[in-house]
Every structure is written in C-alpha cells, then in structure tokens.
Design an enzyme around this catalytic site. Structure first.
Site, mmCIF file in Angstrom:
data_model
loop_
_atom_site.group_PDB
_atom_site.id
_atom_site.type_symbol
_atom_site.label_atom_id
_atom_site.label_comp_id
_atom_site.label_asym_id
_atom_site.label_seq_id
_atom_site.Cartn_x
_atom_site.Cartn_y
_atom_site.Cartn_z
ATOM 1 N N LEU A 103 0.658 -1.204 -0.040
ATOM 2 C CA LEU A 103 0.015 0.190 0.258
ATOM 3 C C LEU A 103 0.988 1.557 -0.239
ATOM 4 O O LEU A 103 0.409 2.325 -0.325
ATOM 5 C CB LEU A 103 -0.938 0.041 1.042
ATOM 6 C CG LEU A 103 -1.805 -1.188 1.610
ATOM 7 C CD1 LEU A 103 -2.926 -1.026 2.279
ATOM 8 C CD2 LEU A 103 -2.808 -0.772 0.476
ATOM 9 N N SER A 122 8.019 -2.272 0.717
ATOM 10 C CA SER A 122 6.661 -2.532 0.898
ATOM 11 C C SER A 122 6.437 -3.391 -0.871
ATOM 12 O O SER A 122 4.897 -4.051 -1.161
ATOM 13 C CB SER A 122 5.835 -1.552 0.989
ATOM 14 O OG SER A 122 4.291 -1.468 0.987
ATOM 15 N N GLU A 142 3.831 12.899 8.376
ATOM 16 C CA GLU A 142 4.054 12.004 8.785
ATOM 17 C C GLU A 142 4.627 11.766 10.272
ATOM 18 O O GLU A 142 5.922 10.284 10.480
ATOM 19 C CB GLU A 142 5.205 11.382 7.946
ATOM 20 C CG GLU A 142 4.618 11.819 6.659
ATOM 21 C CD GLU A 142 4.187 10.650 5.985
ATOM 22 O OE1 GLU A 142 4.145 9.050 6.109
ATOM 23 O OE2 GLU A 142 2.579 11.326 6.045
ATOM 24 N N HIS A 190 10.700 8.640 4.571
ATOM 25 C CA HIS A 190 10.955 9.393 5.730
ATOM 26 C C HIS A 190 12.517 9.729 5.319
ATOM 27 O O HIS A 190 13.610 8.898 5.543
ATOM 28 C CB HIS A 190 10.914 8.350 6.873
ATOM 29 C CG HIS A 190 9.020 8.340 6.195
ATOM 30 N ND1 HIS A 190 8.656 6.923 7.500
ATOM 31 C CD2 HIS A 190 8.057 9.514 6.453
ATOM 32 C CE1 HIS A 190 7.296 7.251 6.742
ATOM 33 N NE2 HIS A 190 6.682 8.536 6.390
ATOM 34 N N CYS A 243 11.526 2.889 13.058
ATOM 35 C CA CYS A 243 10.321 2.822 12.231
ATOM 36 C C CYS A 243 8.728 2.315 13.821
ATOM 37 O O CYS A 243 7.944 3.069 13.225
ATOM 38 C CB CYS A 243 9.782 2.203 11.206
ATOM 39 S SG CYS A 243 10.230 2.550 9.874
#
Length: 426
Positions: A21, A28, A174, A244, A359
């Site tokens: 996603l 990912s 974020e 990020h 993370c």
C-alpha cells in the site's frame, strides 16, 4: 533536569500483511502479495522491546487499533453489521478494503511528533498526532492514535496531546520519522530539526512531509524559533526510497548519524546546528550508497543513551548481511564519537514491509514527574511483557495470504485477538 527517553514501540497487529500500500516504500512494493507472518512479526517486535529493557532502558508499548476497520468503511457509505460492511467493501472496492485491513500503525514513529518539555513554551511534553495524509491506509489511523495517546499521556499537567492537522496535501505530516532532537542530554534544552520534502520537485515517489506541517507543529508546541531548524530532504534520497528522513538519518543526544545525501544542503545545516550545540558530533557514512542504505535500513536504527554512559546503535539484522553497511558500522564504532556498541535485532517481518527498528518506536523524553504521569499499563516490566507474549502466541494468526484478508474467519480471529489484548492491558 534529569530525564530519560522512553521508547514506545508499536505492537504489530494480527492483520499484518503485504498488500503493497505504501508508494515510495521499496520493501512494501517488492514484497506485495507475499505470505506474511503476524505472530512472528509481533514476537520479533516484543523481542526488540525486551532487548531495550535488558540494556536498562525504560520501554513502553502502544497497542494496535482494531483491524479490519469496519467503522472506517461505514464512513464511505457501507451499511450493516461489521461482517456485512467488510464483505460489501471487499466486493465493491478491494483497494479500499485492503487499506482498512492494514496493520501499519505498528510503525509508531509516524504516530506523532514529540517535543521535549525543556523546549516547549509551557514546559510540558507536547505530542502532535500525525495526519499521515499522504497514504490512504495510514490516514485512517490519525483519530485512533489521538484517542490512544490521550489515554496513555492523560496527565495534562505534564503532557499536551494535540489532534492531527487538517488532512490536506499542503499539511502532510508524517510525525517523528521526520523530526530529530539534539541536546546535551534528554533533560537539557535542545535543538529541533524538522526535515521536509518539496512537492514541486516532481519525481516518481511522493515527498510526504510538508514544510507547512512542520512549521505548524513547532508553533503548536511553542518552540523557540532560534533553536528550531527546517531541513529540505535530498531529492535523490527520496527517489531512492527514503520516504522518511529516518531512512537516511538518526540523531540522539549530541550525535547525528547521517548518509551524506540525506539533506539538500548538509554543510549549511551542520554549520547552523553547531552554533547551537558546539559539541555536536556529525557522523557521515561515505562508503554506503543510497541503495545500500535503503535496502539495509542502516539509518533506521535506534541511537540510545545507555544508563551507564555512552551510546548504542540498535540495528536490524539486515545491516549485518550487507557488506558496505556493516563496514560502515565498524567504522562508526572505531571512530571519535560516543557510539560504542552495536546491538543487532531481528525485525524481518517489519523490514519486509518497509519498517526497521526506528520505525517501530515513538521516542518520548520524560523527567521523573512526567514518567509518573504516564499510564503505567503501557510501560513494560517482565510481567507485562510475558502477558503480551502469551496473548500473541495464543491469538495472532501464524500466516496471512492475500486471499485470507477477505475471510470472515480472519476477521473474527482479529477481533478476538484485539479483545484479548485489551483484557491483558486492563
């Protein structure tokens, strides 16, 4: 004033899956459709938490929200009981349904920006919940995270928990993944660095953190403008998969460990930071390419201050398997800086979805009074850790295939797991 940094780790939820996603997150995208292992993901996360506890650090945890999120789908017009809503959404809009199944809240570095009490206008710790506007599946988390953080940090004399900024393109936020703090110690006044993108630069991957959002977070916390810095991400790093800043840089106390291409103008940034913190140690890794940095998640490690002094680097096991990244670690340990120890942890299930050790955690600096104001049910000791591990062992699915997401049996198992976790928390 003496203070410690508490790492609040996200617990991977029972619907941990690889739906691909997150645009711009190479792991990912690479592992989309693969079989996931939710139980292993949660146990790996718990093992990392225990490692930090064994280092003598205060360790917290944040539970996942209920997924699949039938209540979110009702906002898109689906009606009926939970299973009816989920089935209808899966049939009508599979992409939306998959977003409502995501266990992405496990990456709590995106939960909020945390501003330390010595730096804020009112002397409280401020937590500004991230709106995560850049990704549909993550945007669903914002209000749930707000409610959770209000629950954990309920003492309003010590904490100020702000709701998310409006979810709009110009205010994409974020959270702590794009914020760093440098200071002589966790209890000393510090420098706050907000790292942001620039949408107008184009490119195949989105630049998720906006400058406006970072400026708004600083205003909400009442930060001193003279000790607040805004650094533009290096466009090459973003397009290499550094979605990020914490994929290419990490800071703790007076140490900043960064890839040479982390920032658009590193020389100016480091010069400005040294004016506010003369003993700043900038450690750059010139032998590591952006590709190696992103694939190994070398910089998505945790830099932590050890109780007996010195600093440890908590690394994903993938770093040890990458020759260039591991050579950089050895050079850092041998260099003139406070980083004296490397601790390797296995978080492969998280890594395969694009999230390393850093993370998984939200850093909250707190003095003794602030620690007393945190709900103790979310601070781990041996007994609480054991209770969480038992719940995971008993209720988390062993595997999930893409087809399993639409199974009512999985939905029921996820609800049962959520209820068992809440019961264990109390």
């Amino acid at each position: 004033m003496s203070a410690v940094e508490i790492n609040f780790d996200g617990l991977p939820g029972p619907t941990h899956n690889y739906a691909g996603l997150s645009v711009g997150n190479l792991a990912s995208q690479t592992n989309v459709g693969e079989v996931s292992h939710p139980r292993a993901a949660a146990l790996q996360g718990l093992a990392k938490m225990r490692t930090l506890m064994e280092l003598g650090l205060v360790q917290g945890f944040l539970p996942p929200p209920l997924r699949p999120a039938a209540q979110v789908l009702r906002g898109f017009g689906f009606r009926g009981g939970d299973d009816e809503v989920l089935a209808a959404a899966a049939e009508a809009d599979l992409a939306l349904f998959r977003a409502a199944c995501s266990a992405s809240s496990m990456w709590r570095a995106n939960a909020a920006s945390v501003l330390a009490a010595p730096d804020t206008g009112d002397g409280r710790v401020h937590l500004v919940v991230a709106n995560l506007a850049g990704m549909l599946h993550r945007s669903f988390e914002a209000q749930e995270t707000f409610a959770l953080l209000k629950r954990v940090f309920a003492d309003e004399d010590r904490f100020a928990v702000h709701g998310p900024l409006p979810s709009a393109r110009h205010f994409g936020d974020e959270g702590a993944a794009n914020h760093m703090r440098l200071a002589a110690s966790h209890g000393a006044p510090g420098l706050n660095i907000f790292v942001h993108g620039e949408a107008s630069r184009g490119g195949g991957f989105p630049e998720r953190q906006s400058l406006r959002a970072s400026q708004a977070v600083a205003r909400l916390a009442g930060l001193d403008p003279a000790r607040t810095f805004y650094a533009l991400q290096n466009a090459a790093a973003v397009q290499a998969g550094a979605f990020h800043n914490d994929v290419v840089a990490v800071a703790n106390a007076n140490v900043l460990l960064a890839h040479p291409q982390a920032f658009a103008d590193p020389a100016r940034l480091y010069r400005d930071l040294r004016e506010g913190l003369p003993n700043l140690k900038v450690v750059e890794t010139f032998g590591v390419s952006l590709a190696d940095a992103v694939s190994s998640y070398l910089f998505n490690s945790q830099l932590v201050s050890l109780p007996g002094g010195g600093t440890a680097l908590v690394l994903p096991s993938d770093v040890r398997e990458n020759a260039a990244a591991w050579a950089a670690v050895e050079a850092v340990l041998a260099g003139d800086n406070p980083i004296e120890r490397a601790v390797v942890v296995d978080v492969r299930e998280s890594m395969r979805n694009g999230g390393g050790p850093a993370c998984l955690r939200l850093r909250v600096p707190a003095d003794g009074a602030a620690q007393a104001g945190i709900d103790p049910r979310f601070i781990l000791d041996a007994a609480r850790w054991e209770a969480l591990a038992k719940v995971v062992e008993a209720y988390w699915p062993e595997t999930i295939t893409p087809a399993d997401l639409t199974s009512p049996d999985l939905w029921a198992q996820a609800r049962e797991a959520h209820a068992a976790l809440e019961a264990a928390i109390g």
